[in-house]
Design a protein around this motif. Structure first.
Motif, short mmCIF file in Angstrom:
data_model
loop_
_atom_site.label_atom_id
_atom_site.label_comp_id
_atom_site.label_asym_id
_atom_site.label_seq_id
_atom_site.Cartn_x
_atom_site.Cartn_y
_atom_site.Cartn_z
N SER A 91 0.54 -1.15 0.26
CA SER A 91 0.16 -0.23 0.11
C SER A 91 0.93 1.25 0.05
O SER A 91 2.20 1.28 0.22
N ILE A 134 1.15 7.04 -10.01
CA ILE A 134 1.93 7.23 -8.81
C ILE A 134 2.55 5.57 -9.38
O ILE A 134 2.41 4.89 -10.83
N SER A 163 -3.22 9.20 -12.96
CA SER A 163 -4.25 10.07 -12.14
C SER A 163 -5.53 9.90 -12.98
O SER A 163 -5.70 9.11 -14.07
N SER A 169 -3.45 -0.45 -9.05
CA SER A 169 -5.04 -0.03 -8.22
C SER A 169 -4.82 1.10 -7.38
O SER A 169 -3.57 1.35 -6.91
N ARG A 170 -5.21 1.68 -7.92
CA ARG A 170 -5.77 3.16 -6.97
C ARG A 170 -7.63 2.96 -5.90
O ARG A 170 -8.50 2.56 -7.25
N ASN A 179 -9.76 6.17 -4.94
CA ASN A 179 -9.49 6.91 -4.37
C ASN A 179 -10.47 7.58 -2.82
O ASN A 179 -9.39 8.55 -2.05
N ASN A 213 -8.16 7.30 -0.84
CA ASN A 213 -6.66 8.33 -1.02
C ASN A 213 -5.39 6.78 -1.18
O ASN A 213 -4.34 7.32 -0.06
N THR A 214 -5.16 5.64 -1.69
CA THR A 214 -4.35 4.89 -1.62
C THR A 214 -4.17 4.44 -2.72
O THR A 214 -4.88 3.49 -3.38
N VAL A 215 -3.23 3.73 -3.38
CA VAL A 215 -2.74 2.79 -4.46
C VAL A 215 -2.37 2.02 -4.07
O VAL A 215 -1.32 2.30 -2.86
N CYS A 222 7.24 3.36 -3.16
CA CYS A 222 6.79 4.44 -3.74
C CYS A 222 6.70 6.19 -4.20
O CYS A 222 7.71 6.49 -3.42
#
Length: 127
Positions: free
Chosen positions: A21, A34, A53, A73-74, A76, A79-81, A98
């Motif tokens: 993460s 990212i 983005s 993956s993200r 939203n 607020n994490t990738v 990251c």
């Protein structure tokens, strides 16, 4: 200085899985591309994967050695990738970092440049 925090690394057997993460510390990842990088002892840093983005379409890219095994993956809302690592091999052992770059209208670049970096999380693949 904007900071990122990685988590999820650890020791896993060959063939196993981990999920890494990447979350910002006190800011939002909106409009940021990212990237995930890794660096093994004695080796150069390698771009592993990136995700664009959401405003630019959210496209993803992978280095050939991880295609079909890793998934970026993200989320939203959180607020994490994430970087899902499956079918891990010994050669995947490295510190994983990251990084973020503000790119609201263009796709991510696997090798960057990236402006903001995390401290890294260790992934060790060993039996």
């Amino acid at each position: 200085q904007l900071q990122l925090v990685e988590s999820g690394g650890g020791l896993v057997q060959p063939g196993g899985s981990l999920r890494l993460s990447c979350a910002p510390s006190g800011w939002t990842l909106d409009y940021y591309a990212i990237g995930w990088f890794r660096q093994a002892p004695g080796k150069a840093r390698e771009g592993v994967s990136c995700i664009s983005s959401s405003s630019s379409g959210g496209a993803t890219n992978y280095v050939d050695s991880v295609k079909g095994r890793f998934t970026i993956s993200r989320d939203n809302a959180k607020n994490t990738v994430y970087l899902q690592l499956n079918r891990l091999k010994r050669e995947d052992t490295a510190i994983y970092y990251c990084a973020a770059e503000r790119r609201p209208f263009s796709p991510c670049a696997l090798m960057g440049p990236y402006d903001y970096w995390g401290q890294g999380t260790q992934v060790t693949v060993s039996s």
